[in-house]
Design an enzyme around this catalytic site. Structure first.
Site, PDB file in Angstrom:
ATOM      1  N   LYS A 208     -23.211  -5.389 -19.668  1.00  0.00           N
ATOM      2  CA  LYS A 208     -21.965  -5.376 -18.886  1.00  0.00           C
ATOM      3  C   LYS A 208     -20.771  -4.822 -19.664  1.00  0.00           C
ATOM      4  CE  LYS A 208     -24.028  -8.214 -15.468  1.00  0.00           C
ATOM      5  NZ  LYS A 208     -24.797  -9.432 -15.403  1.00  0.00           N
TER       6      LYS A 208
ATOM      7  N   ASP B 167     -27.603 -15.546 -24.351  1.00  0.00           N
ATOM      8  CA  ASP B 167     -27.506 -14.393 -23.472  1.00  0.00           C
ATOM      9  C   ASP B 167     -26.046 -14.273 -23.037  1.00  0.00           C
ATOM     10  OD1 ASP B 167     -27.573 -12.443 -21.574  1.00  0.00           O
ATOM     11  OD2 ASP B 167     -29.233 -13.303 -20.408  1.00  0.00           O
TER      12      ASP B 167
ATOM     13  N   TYR C 186     -30.074 -16.733 -15.655  1.00  0.00           N
ATOM     14  CA  TYR C 186     -30.578 -15.411 -15.284  1.00  0.00           C
ATOM     15  C   TYR C 186     -30.569 -14.520 -16.504  1.00  0.00           C
ATOM     16  CZ  TYR C 186     -31.192 -10.933 -12.932  1.00  0.00           C
ATOM     17  OH  TYR C 186     -31.668  -9.694 -12.535  1.00  0.00           O
TER      18      TYR C 186
HETATM   19  C1  LIG Z   1     -26.407  -9.320 -15.561  1.00  0.00           C
HETATM   20  C2  LIG Z   1     -27.176 -10.197 -16.483  1.00  0.00           C
HETATM   21  C3  LIG Z   1     -28.404  -9.799 -17.027  1.00  0.00           C
HETATM   22  C4  LIG Z   1     -29.095  -8.544 -16.591  1.00  0.00           C
HETATM   23  O1  LIG Z   1     -28.404  -7.395 -16.920  1.00  0.00           O
HETATM   24  P1  LIG Z   1     -28.760  -6.029 -16.148  1.00  0.00           P
HETATM   25  O2  LIG Z   1     -27.869  -5.012 -16.783  1.00  0.00           O
HETATM   26  O3  LIG Z   1     -28.450  -6.289 -14.701  1.00  0.00           O
HETATM   27  O4  LIG Z   1     -30.195  -5.749 -16.364  1.00  0.00           O
HETATM   28  C5  LIG Z   1     -28.980 -10.614 -17.972  1.00  0.00           C
HETATM   29  N1  LIG Z   1     -28.406 -11.760 -18.363  1.00  0.00           N
HETATM   30  C6  LIG Z   1     -27.238 -12.175 -17.855  1.00  0.00           C
HETATM   31  C7  LIG Z   1     -26.616 -13.439 -18.339  1.00  0.00           C
HETATM   32  C8  LIG Z   1     -26.589 -11.408 -16.891  1.00  0.00           C
HETATM   33  O5  LIG Z   1     -25.448 -11.845 -16.353  1.00  0.00           O
END
Ligand SMILES: *Cc1c(COP(=O)(O)O)cnc(C)c1O
Length: 424
Positions: free
Chosen positions: A264, A235, A143
């Site tokens: 985050k 990521d 994701y």
């Molecule tokens: C949460 C998340 C995102 C998206 O971040 P948002 O602040 O919700 O847009 C992208 N990549 C990873 C791995 C995530 O856990």
């Protein structure tokens, strides 16, 4: 447990918010989510006054729990009281950038944005701009936020948008492959090698159960991208400043990506994202380079202060020892319970991430398909509610991760293990 206030709030919300929520996954709880009134260390109290041990922790950002330590509170309040933001630089964004550059091996320069989604969107544009290539390789079940280039499903031969509103012609530039499948990546490079701008991967899949990389997988990605002149993008929106402490997951796996996306934790609970990496690549962002990137709120002083104070507090206190230690106790306890009561299930996680995945064969999942085949309905429709009724708040479904914070205690772990024992 009484939920009258949450039900009434959800009723009101349904009239004015699509699905009653502002982020899709929050509606996964049926018949309606509980509304939170406030947090208290490792707990939340809902709109009806019910108290839960909270293992969701904002879905990842809250390393320190709900009660922020004094210096973090003070940093945030001072910035907010001086005026929210200016549209011109402030010292605190330089401070946070220096902190990240000092601690994360691959990061020489960094650009702050406002969400993980914005970070991956900008990283993909940057990778394409830097390499002059179009294609992005992603993992099935990975994701990377709600963005056009990565909301893609299917496989390398047949990628398609996973959401309405995305043209098929966009999806054709994204190549989904199974996690941990070196052969699939080799095939993609054989076919499209000179048009692959980047491989974009989570070091640990954290949004689709928790799936760990097999030994050598990330080293393999590092080598094959280098061979073909493509970028490796980690990521680390979830794993950043959670796995591997201040060095992030890349320091744990000892692999140096070209670019890293953050989000985050790096904003200490406020909206944030960032793209860090080799100076030569990051400098391709405007204004030093040709890849346009901008944001009214980027580098927001309150967010920067929250992020900086959070990470500094973690550097100077036993934060990682505490959260990783409780993570170990949870996982050990869960292993015993699962071995006893549900040997077909799997305990996954590392550091302060944990999850019991309702696998059917006791085999740790190696990719998204393994997690998808697990007992998703039982997790969400039966188990989640059983835990909630025992005062334990877990993530909304089988796929979202759960997190330990500095606000959690031994007692929270004991209570949680008791609840799993009864509910599993
Ligand atoms: C949460 C998340 C995102 C998206 O971040 P948002 O602040 O919700 O847009 C992208 N990549 C990873 C791995 C995530 O856990």
């Amino acid at each position: 447990m009484n939920h009258d206030n949450s039900r009434e709030l959800y009723d009101r919300a349904l009239s004015v918010l699509p699905g009653g929520v502002n982020s899709a996954v929050r509606a996964a709880v049926e018949p309606y989510p509980f509304f939170v009134q406030k947090g208290d260390n490792g707990h939340v109290i809902d709109a009806d006054g019910n108290r839960y041990v909270d293992w969701v922790m904002g879905l990842g950002p809250l390393l320190l729990g709900h009660n922020l330590p004094e210096p973090v509170q003070a940093g945030i309040q001072q910035k907010a009281s001086e005026g929210p933001m200016y549209g011109t630089p402030t010292e605190v964004e330089v401070d946070l950038a220096e902190f990240v550059v000092r601690h994360v091996p691959s990061v020489e320069k960094i650009r702050f944005v406002n969400s993980g989604t914005e970070a991956t969107t900008s990283a993909v544009r940057l990778a394409r701009g830097y390499t002059g290539r179009n294609k992005i390789v992603v993992n099935q079940g990975g994701y990377h936020g709600a963005q056009e280039s990565t909301l893609v499903e299917g496989d390398a031969e047949n990628p398609k948008p996973s959401s309405a509103g995305i043209p098929q012609s966009f999806a054709e530039h994204t190549i989904p492959v199974p996690f941990n499948d070196e052969e699939a990546v080799r095939d993609v490079f054989e076919k499209h090698g000179d048009d692959v701008a980047a491989v974009l991967t989570e070091p640990i899949l954290g949004n689709y159960g928790i799936v760990h990389p097999e030994d050598g997988y990330h080293e393999f990605l590092r080598e094959i991208t280098e061979e073909h002149g493509s970028l490796l993008v980690f990521d680390e929106v979830i794993t950043g400043f959670r796995v591997g402490g201040l060095g992030c997951a890349q320091s744990e796996f000892d692999v140096t990506p070209d670019l890293t996306t953050f989000g985050k934790i790096i904003g200490g609970g406020f909206p944030v994202g960032a793209i860090g990496g080799r100076a030569e690549i990051i400098e391709q962002f405007a204004p030093s380079g040709p890849v346009f990137q901008a944001g009214t709120f980027s580098g927001h002083p309150v967010t920067m202060a929250a992020g900086l104070e959070t990470l500094q507090f973690a550097a100077e206190n036993d934060v990682y020892a505490h959260v990783d230690g409780l993570g170990d106790r949870l996982r050990d306890g869960l292993e015993d319970i699962v071995a006893d009561q549900a040997p077909e299930y799997t305990v996954a996680g590392t550091a302060s991430m944990f999850k019991v995945i309702f696998t059917r064969d006791g085999e740790a999942p190696t990719n998204a398909a393994d997690v998808k085949n697990a007992e998703t309905d039982r997790w969400r429709r039966i188990f989640w509610g059983q835990m909630k009724d025992r005062g334990i708040y877990l993530s909304q479904n089988q796929f979202e991760c759960q997190f330990v914070s500095y606000g959690h205690t031994d007692e929270d772990v004991e209570r949680t293990l008791e609840a799993y024992k009864e509910a599993l």
